[in-house]
Motif scaffolding. Structure first.
Motif, mmCIF file in Angstrom:
data_model
loop_
_atom_site.group_PDB
_atom_site.id
_atom_site.type_symbol
_atom_site.label_atom_id
_atom_site.label_comp_id
_atom_site.label_asym_id
_atom_site.label_seq_id
_atom_site.Cartn_x
_atom_site.Cartn_y
_atom_site.Cartn_z
ATOM 1 N N PHE A 171 0.830 -1.205 0.000
ATOM 2 C CA PHE A 171 0.000 0.000 0.000
ATOM 3 C C PHE A 171 0.867 1.259 0.000
ATOM 4 O O PHE A 171 0.606 2.213 -0.745
ATOM 5 C CB PHE A 171 -0.920 -0.002 1.228
ATOM 6 C CG PHE A 171 -1.694 1.271 1.415
ATOM 7 C CD1 PHE A 171 -2.741 1.602 0.560
ATOM 8 C CD2 PHE A 171 -1.374 2.147 2.456
ATOM 9 C CE1 PHE A 171 -3.456 2.779 0.730
ATOM 10 C CE2 PHE A 171 -2.078 3.328 2.630
ATOM 11 C CZ PHE A 171 -3.123 3.646 1.769
ATOM 12 N N ILE A 172 1.925 1.265 0.822
ATOM 13 C CA ILE A 172 2.844 2.404 0.864
ATOM 14 C C ILE A 172 3.541 2.577 -0.479
ATOM 15 O O ILE A 172 3.675 3.702 -0.995
ATOM 16 C CB ILE A 172 3.886 2.214 1.996
ATOM 17 C CG1 ILE A 172 3.214 2.284 3.354
ATOM 18 C CG2 ILE A 172 4.981 3.284 1.900
ATOM 19 C CD1 ILE A 172 2.603 3.628 3.688
ATOM 20 N N LEU A 173 3.975 1.466 -1.057
ATOM 21 C CA LEU A 173 4.641 1.534 -2.367
ATOM 22 C C LEU A 173 3.707 2.102 -3.434
ATOM 23 O O LEU A 173 4.127 2.897 -4.278
ATOM 24 C CB LEU A 173 5.110 0.137 -2.778
ATOM 25 C CG LEU A 173 6.359 -0.399 -2.063
ATOM 26 C CD1 LEU A 173 6.578 -1.871 -2.415
ATOM 27 C CD2 LEU A 173 7.589 0.415 -2.426
ATOM 28 N N LEU A 174 2.446 1.706 -3.396
ATOM 29 C CA LEU A 174 1.475 2.222 -4.360
ATOM 30 C C LEU A 174 1.245 3.718 -4.170
ATOM 31 O O LEU A 174 1.080 4.458 -5.146
ATOM 32 C CB LEU A 174 0.150 1.457 -4.229
ATOM 33 C CG LEU A 174 0.174 -0.001 -4.720
ATOM 34 C CD1 LEU A 174 -1.154 -0.695 -4.413
ATOM 35 C CD2 LEU A 174 0.473 -0.072 -6.210
ATOM 36 N N LEU A 175 1.245 4.179 -2.920
ATOM 37 C CA LEU A 175 1.102 5.611 -2.656
ATOM 38 C C LEU A 175 2.273 6.386 -3.253
ATOM 39 O O LEU A 175 2.078 7.417 -3.912
ATOM 40 C CB LEU A 175 1.028 5.877 -1.145
ATOM 41 C CG LEU A 175 -0.335 5.839 -0.471
ATOM 42 C CD1 LEU A 175 -0.195 6.119 1.026
ATOM 43 C CD2 LEU A 175 -1.299 6.844 -1.101
ATOM 44 N N TYR A 176 3.474 5.887 -3.029
ATOM 45 C CA TYR A 176 4.658 6.544 -3.585
ATOM 46 C C TYR A 176 4.633 6.509 -5.120
ATOM 47 O O TYR A 176 4.986 7.493 -5.788
ATOM 48 C CB TYR A 176 5.932 5.891 -3.067
ATOM 49 C CG TYR A 176 6.327 6.345 -1.690
ATOM 50 C CD1 TYR A 176 6.567 7.699 -1.421
ATOM 51 C CD2 TYR A 176 6.464 5.446 -0.627
ATOM 52 C CE1 TYR A 176 6.925 8.124 -0.150
ATOM 53 C CE2 TYR A 176 6.831 5.870 0.642
ATOM 54 C CZ TYR A 176 7.056 7.210 0.873
ATOM 55 O OH TYR A 176 7.410 7.637 2.125
#
Length: 374
Positions: free
Chosen positions: A285-290
């Motif tokens: 999820f964090i990677l997708l946000l970035y």
């Protein structure tokens, strides 16, 4: 051209608000909220110093992001050289008046905060080179006389930051500057020559490294060589990330973090703590946000008319991507520990200020996308 200028200068507040990239704004805000939860976890589930300070900084700099966004892109273009010079003067100030902590002199005491000018220089260098290459035709970019100034403005801050010593940040500054030159059209042969020169000088450069920097490189090659010393942090980081599994141990349930096995969990290793608590899918999820933030910045570069805006957005998006990748590879043991904060997530006012400033200029490129820059 006159008509375009007139239209842009007469934009109403409503027009500016409607021109905002709300996907980018929402992505930044969600990442900020996630960072607050992660910081709350580093404080053991209590509203202690790191959490309260992080909350205050995020909302102050999120507000600054909007202020910078509404300033015309022509202003940032016209002041790019001055901004770089200001940040360079601050770096010189660190050399003579800086605060020393853990053997490094990286901060200036501004009374209300300790400023790390090297973080701001990441943006200042991109601005300078984007303006410099804005007016140079593609036929002239590779002439020697047009290569001299970029090399000087690139190397000067790198030397100052490397002598603090802060090798990791100096390399990240270099990455941003090299990206602008690459996107502007500097030939591959110049990068190849620079690369060979770097490799030739590498043995000499290693002799100037501090003992702890040499230790970090050796630890990267073999963390188990000193599991209770230099290798302790990266070993604990990999244990914490691996123990999170697919879904994590749950918010405030990370054993590696709460039993204090993991040092520096609120700064460079914040992703480790988050991964242990929320697992693979939380990390994804964090990677997708970035990825969403990087994509929106690139998209802004696609729609803005000015070459300056395009160079800035593409270069800043690439640099932002590099910052994220370097931090995550570092905590996974795929790179030596170089002291690279995770944008917005990690604790640190200077890093967040620089990133929000950079994002604000990118948003200014969106709001004033039809403004010609001379």
């Amino acid at each position: 051209m006159f008509r375009a200028r007139s239209i842009q200068s007469s934009l109403s507040i409503k027009d500016k608000i409607l021109s905002i990239d709300y996907v980018l704004v929402i992505s930044i805000f969600i990442l900020g909220l996630v960072s607050i939860l992660a910081m709350y976890s580093t404080d053991g589930g209590e509203l202690k110093y790191h959490t309260s300070s992080h909350i205050l900084r995020f909302f102050i700099f999120f507000g600054m992001f909007f202020i910078v966004s509404f300033i015309q892109i022509r202003f940032w273009h016209s002041q790019s050289y001055l901004i770089y010079i200001l940040f360079f003067i601050l770096l010189l100030g660190v050399k003579y008046f800086g605060l020393t902590s853990s053997g490094s002199k990286r901060w200036l005491d501004l009374y209300f905060m300790n400023l790390q000018p090297s973080e701001l220089m990441k943006i200042g260098l991109i601005l300078f080179l984007a303006k410099y290459y804005h007016r140079i035709s593609i036929e002239n970019i590779n002439q020697i006389r047009y290569l001299f100034l970029p090399v000087v403005v690139l190397i000067s801050p790198i030397i100052l930051v490397a002598t603090q010593p802060d090798l990791g940040t100096s390399l990240l500054i270099a990455a941003g500057g090299i990206t602008v030159a690459w996107l502007a059209g500097v030939r591959v042969k110049f990068f190849a020559i620079s690369g060979f020169a770097f490799l030739a000088l590498l043995p000499i450069a290693i002799s100037f490294l501090k003992p702890y920097q040499k230790s970090r490189i050796l630890t990267f090659l073999n963390p188990e060589r000193d599991p209770l010393g230099a290798g302790y942090q990266i070993i604990q980081s990999k244990i914490a990330i691996g123990s999170g599994g697919l879904f994590g141990k749950g918010f405030l349930q990370g054993s590696q973090s709460y039993l204090d096995y993991l040092p520096e969990k609120h700064t460079d290793f914040i992703f480790t703590l988050f991964s242990e608590e929320f697992g693979f899918f939380g990390s994804l999820f964090i990677l997708l946000l970035y990825a969403l933030i990087v994509w929106r910045i690139v998209k802004i570069g696609n729609v803005t008319r000015s070459n300056f805006g395009k160079l800035y957005c593409y270069s800043f998006a690439t640099a932002f991507f590099i910052y994220v990748v370097v931090n995550m590879m570092m905590v996974l043991g795929l790179l030596p520990i170089v002291g690279s904060p995770l944008p917005i997530m990690s604790y640190g006012g200077s890093s967040m200020m620089a990133i929000m400033f950079g994002l604000g200029i990118a948003m200014s490129c969106k709001i004033y996308k039809d403004t010609p820059v001379n």
